[in-house]
Design a protein around this motif. Structure first.
Motif, short mmCIF file in Angstrom:
data_model
loop_
_atom_site.label_atom_id
_atom_site.label_comp_id
_atom_site.label_asym_id
_atom_site.label_seq_id
_atom_site.Cartn_x
_atom_site.Cartn_y
_atom_site.Cartn_z
N LEU A 21 0.80 -1.22 0.00
CA LEU A 21 0.00 0.00 0.00
C LEU A 21 0.83 1.27 0.00
O LEU A 21 0.29 2.37 -0.15
CB LEU A 21 -0.93 0.03 1.22
N TRP A 290 -10.26 8.09 3.38
CA TRP A 290 -10.32 6.87 2.56
C TRP A 290 -9.02 6.08 2.64
O TRP A 290 -9.04 4.84 2.64
CB TRP A 290 -10.63 7.23 1.11
N SER A 294 -8.74 2.38 3.98
CA SER A 294 -8.16 1.34 3.14
C SER A 294 -7.07 0.57 3.87
O SER A 294 -6.97 -0.67 3.80
CB SER A 294 -7.60 1.97 1.86
#
Length: 1024
Positions: A21, A290, A294
């Motif tokens: 990520l 967000w 996530s």
């Protein structure tokens, strides 16, 4: 160095997921930064465009001020510095331009000359705009001020007023109301705590919108902001703290009157940075939320699936995720076994990637098609011949095409946000809201009037249709300019009204000559109603009203007009029968009528009755013939009377001259001279009557031959020098040196006019002087010479009551029985007509007991010198001849005796004949050096005798003998007729002895023929 990793599969998997990520986090951070930069750039660009728009509006206003001042500077009141007229002019300009506070005018010392409003200060030299306008000679801008009379905030402008030599005559001043800037800025939708400001060249605040009590007009702005503004060139953006504390982004535009000049005005838009931060922070917070969500979900998923963890599958999934993060939608997990959680996840990810890939392909196609459709619709909208405008539920413009903007005189950007009642000239806001309340349900076509930006209106046809989009109501209006259509409709109505009310008969027929349109005059003439006429021909309509021949003539004229070109016509007289059987005559004009495509449509007819005119014309012709016959009879009578009077006068003059040659005492000589003078006066009177007759009959012609102007002037001077000296009068002549030496004109008629006028002056002047002058006048025709003559005397003058009729025939200044001066009153009338025939006019300036001045102008031609050009000829002087033998052919015995004795006294031998036939008989037997031939004689006249002599009837050796016409025929054209018959020269009766000697000398020595008849009126006076 070896890095140790935790042994926990869950933790390792979480680390792997978090590592996967990291690119997303980096991309998110980059997106946050880009978002911040985008917000800043967007605010800066928007502010800069806004301030540029305001600057352009101000520059347009400055140009308008310059135009207004230049127009004022060209007006007569300003150029003449007329205070009263300038006050009125400035007040009218101020009324027509409410955006201005005042108009004023000063002299070069700054002193007030005129103003639309009363002056509170009489000298304005200390004002910046006045000093700069005077020092630079150019348009200048002043400093902020509060109007003394108007009491409003103003910004003055000045323009020097120049005189014809380029110097400064004064200074025009126009003061602009700063408060009128407010409507311009009210349209702007500025963020909170933002404002628009104007400052002058010294940093003084001229305007602020919205206004703020802590920042009053006329005070200096924050020093830091002013320094930043000064560091900017023409335009720029900077960040600085304002006077109220907050840090703002300033978009600045500085304006100068000309490139290189110091800025006279700065316009800026200030937007707080907090606005940018608020917009950016809101977007960043959403993205960070967000991102955290996530990360949390990814970590949780990793901990949940760690129990199924297989490192190859985890690596495959991580690799696929990284590729997807890089935008590679073709990435797949590579897991072939769909069993188990990782297998299902791999299959799901593969399916998702495939779906995303297919969706991206479809989205690309849809996006491309959507862009093409938008481009097509925009192209159609922009290229439409009609105006197209989209209006929202609040009746404000959302979008408009270029055609609609051009129709109203705005740009498409200026129209956005404008209310429909701002440009609709017929319906106000209330009416529009009532008529178009439910915007999405509107379906209507109507006519209205729209108002342009300049205030003018024009008719339009509007087709409007409502709709809903995303829950909002809109209307699409198609607007067509119908000004030209309305004008054509009105023109057509005017044409039909003109056609219907015309007194003349008007009709239009098609190419088959059948009626299409007729007017009321036609129906009144024929008695047919329009519905009975349309589609029928002349044969059907005029049967029984006109003869078959007349009807065929109508249609033949129509056929003759049909093939003509546009603009051509056929004019003819056509006859028809009246209600009582009488013949009526009409003058008709027939012409082809073509359509817009150039095709022939038919023939038009305009006719008006001329029956009375034809009758009057016939009566006039008959009257003219009678008048001409009377004139000819009068001319013949005068010619005959002239001949009958000149013949006995010639006998008297001859006998008196013979008597003068005898021995006489002084008293007898005086009697003889008086008799001669009486004869000459009588001869002049006869000549004047003949001249007047020729003028009235239009038969007096002016001959254009070259002559020497100054030689003629000297001849006239010599003629009157002796009479003037005898009366003790000083006579002077002056001719302008610019008058050409040679001119083309009628020298004898010019001399006749001068002789009359100067003779008048001599007769009516007892003491003093007479001045005769000639001056060259400017001529608009290059080959013409205009000369002004002036004859001024110090004589008795003319009474004012006589002047209006002075140039009428038989008019005399004194017509009493006790009048002192003789004359028939014909001279000035003849002079006036002769001058007018020579292209000029006559005027008289006279005072009783002071004198008279007569002015007249004559137009001559120029003598062009060059190869083949016939120059001015002069008659050579003739020498006296010695003894010759002459044949005198004269039927009047007294005249024959007088001429014979004159010749004998001159030493010549004489033989007499009483008619032409007798002269021919004598010539056959004898030889002569000269023949003096009378014209009107019994048996055979002088012309017939001359023709026979020239034909050799008396011998070929005598066909060239000199023959001089000695006749009482002195009418115009007589001399030419006699010379054409073969005569050598011409001598009109009565004959002076010296003139007779001169003619004999000329013809015997071979000189050119010359008429020596006395110039009519040479020794008489025009002013009788």
């Amino acid at each position: 160095m070896k890095i140790s990793m935790p042994d926990s599969v869950r933790f390792n998997l979480v680390l792997v997921v978090l590592a996967g990520l990291l690119p997303v986090v980096a991309a998110m951070a980059s997106s946050v930064w880009e978002r911040w930069s985008h917000e800043v750039n967007d605010i800066e660009l928007t502010s800069l465009r806004l301030v540029t728009y305001y600057a352009e509006q101000q520059e347009e206003e400055t140009r308008r001020i310059i135009t207004v001042l230049n127009n004022l500077a060209e007006t007569l009141p300003v150029r003449t510095m007329d205070p009263v007229a300038c006050d009125d002019l400035f007040r009218s300009y101020l009324a027509a331009n409410p955006g201005y506070a005042n108009f004023a005018l000063t002299d070069p010392q700054g002193n007030a000359v005129a103003s639309a409003l009363p002056f509170t200060k009489q000298n304005l030299m200390d004002r910046k705009e006045v000093k700069e306008a005077l020092s630079t000679g150019k348009f200048s801008v002043g400093e902020y001020a509060v109007g003394k009379v108007s009491g409003v905030d103003i910004l003055p402008f000045a323009l020097p007023v120049r005189d014809g030599g380029g110097g400064v005559r004064g200074v025009l001043i126009a003061t602009l109301r700063l408060q009128d800037f407010k409507p311009l800025f009210e349209r702007a939708r500025l963020p909170r705590d933002s404002f628009v400001g104007l400052v002058d060249a010294d940093g003084r605040r001229l305007f602020r919108f919205p206004a703020k009590d802590s920042d009053p007009i006329g005070q200096y702005i924050a020093p830091a902001v002013w320094r930043a503004i000064q560091s900017v060139g023409q335009e720029g953006v900077f960040t600085e703290h304002g006077a109220d504390g907050p840090e703002r982004i300033y978009a600045i535009r500085r304006m100068a009157l000309a490139p290189g000049d110091a800025p006279y005005l700065s316009i800026f838009v200030a937007i707080p940075e907090t606005v940018i931060m608020d917009n950016a922070n809101a977007a960043i917070q959403r993205q960070v939320g967000w991102l955290l969500l996530s990360v949390l979900l990814a970590g949780s998923a990793a901990w949940l699936v760690c129990q199924y963890g297989i490192y190859e599958r985890v690596d495959a999934l991580s690799a696929m995720v990284r590729r997807l993060e890089g935008g590679d939608l073709s990435a797949r997990t590579g897991l072939d076994n769909p069993q188990g959680t990782f297998g299902e996840l791999g299959a799901t990810l593969d399916t998702m990637a495939a779906a995303l890939q297919q969706d991206m392909i479809e989205r690309t196609v849809v996006q491309r098609n959507l862009e093409m459709e938008i481009l097509r619709r925009k192209t159609l909208m922009e290229n439409s011949g009609d105006g197209i405008v989209v209006i929202d539920q609040e009746h404000r413009v959302v979008e408009a095409n270029r055609r609609f903007a051009d129709m109203l005189g705005y740009t498409p950007e200026e129209l956005v946000g404008m209310a429909t009642w701002d440009y609709d000239a017929r319906v106000n806001e209330e009416g529009i809201r009532n008529k178009f309340g439910d915007m999405d349900k509107v379906r209507n076509v109507f006519e209205s009037e729209h108002r342009r930006k300049d205030g003018t209106t024009f008719p339009v046809e509007v087709s409007v249709s409502g709709t809903k989009f995303q829950g909002r109501s809109f209307a699409l209006a198609v607007v067509r300019d119908i000004e030209e259509r309305k004008r054509e409709e009105q023109t057509l109505r005017n044409f039909y009204a003109l056609l219907e009310n015309a007194e003349h008969v008007m009709a239009f027929k098609d190419t088959a000559l059948r009626y299409v349109i007729v007017n009321r005059a036609y129906t009144q003439l024929t008695g047919h109603l329009p519905r009975d006429v349309i589609g029928r021909s002349d044969r059907e309509l005029f049967a029984g009203k006109s003869t078959p021949e007349q009807i065929e003539a109508y249609m033949a004229n129509d056929r003759q007009a049909l093939p003509l070109k546009p603009g051509q016509s056929v004019t003819a007289e056509e006859e028809t029968l009246g209600p009582h059987g009488e013949v009526l005559t009409y003058l008709t004009k027939k012409f082809p009528v073509y359509g817009e495509d150039g095709g022939l449509m038919g023939v038009g007819t305009i006719a008006w009755e001329i029956t009375d005119r034809k009758r009057i014309e016939m009566e006039l012709r008959e009257a003219k013939e009678i008048a001409e016959e009377a004139t000819q009879t009068k001319s013949r009578f005068l010619a005959n009377m002239s001949h009958e009077i000149r013949t006995p006068i010639n006998g008297i003059v001859g006998m008196v001259q013979l008597l003068k040659t005898t021995e006489l005492d002084r008293e007898q000589i005086e009697y003889v001279e008086m008799a001669l003078q009486s004869c000459r006066r009588l001869t002049g009177l006869v000549a004047d009557i003949l001249d007047l007759s020729r003028i009235e009959a239009g038969r007096l012609q002016i001959k254009a031959t070259p002559f020497m102007f100054r030689e003629l002037f000297r001849a006239v001077e010599q003629l009157f020098a002796m009479p003037a000296r005898q009366k003790g009068i000083r006579l002077t002549f002056y001719a302008d040196e610019r008058i050409p030496a040679h001119v083309v004109g009628d020298s004898s008629r010019l001399q006749q006019v001068l002789n009359n006028l100067i003779g008048n002056a001599v007769k009516f002047t007892q003491a003093g002087e007479i001045n005769v002058e000639a001056y060259l006048l400017p001529s608009s025709v290059p080959d013409k010479v205009r000369v002004l003559f002036s004859v001024a005397d110090t004589g008795v003058g003319i009474d004012d009551a006589i002047l209006p009729a002075l140039f009428e025939p038989f008019t005399q200044a004194d017509d009493s029985f006790t009048r002192k001066y003789q004359g028939a009153g014909l001279g000035l009338s003849i002079c006036k007509n002769l001058v007018e025939l020579m292209g000029g006019g006559v005027s008289v300036d006279s005072a009783k007991g002071v004198g008279t001045t007569v002015h007249f102008c004559v137009v001559f031609g120029k003598v062009v010198e060059g190869p083949g050009q016939v120059g001015v000829k002069t008659v050579p002087r003739t020498e006296a001849v010695h003894e010759i033998t002459a044949l005198v052919v004269e039927d009047d015995k007294v005249n024959a005796m007088a001429i014979s004795h004159m010749l004998k006294n001159a030493g010549h031998r004489i033989r007499n004949a009483e008619n032409g036939r007798q002269a021919l008989d004598i010539l056959q037997a004898e030889t002569f050096d000269l023949i003096l031939m009378d014209i009107q004689m019994p048996v055979m006249d002088g012309l017939e005798a001359t023709r026979r002599i020239r034909a050799g009837e008396v011998g070929m050796d005598k066909d060239d003998i000199p023959i001089v016409a000695l006749t009482a025929h002195a009418m115009s054209g007589d001399r030419e007729k006699f010379l054409a018959a073969g005569m050598s020269d011409y001598l009109a009766k009565p004959v002076e002895m010296e003139t007779l000697k001169e003619v004999i000398a000329r013809v015997v020595t071979g000189g050119p023929a010359k008429s020596v008849a006395k110039v009519p009126g040479s020794f008489r006076r025009c002013r009788q």
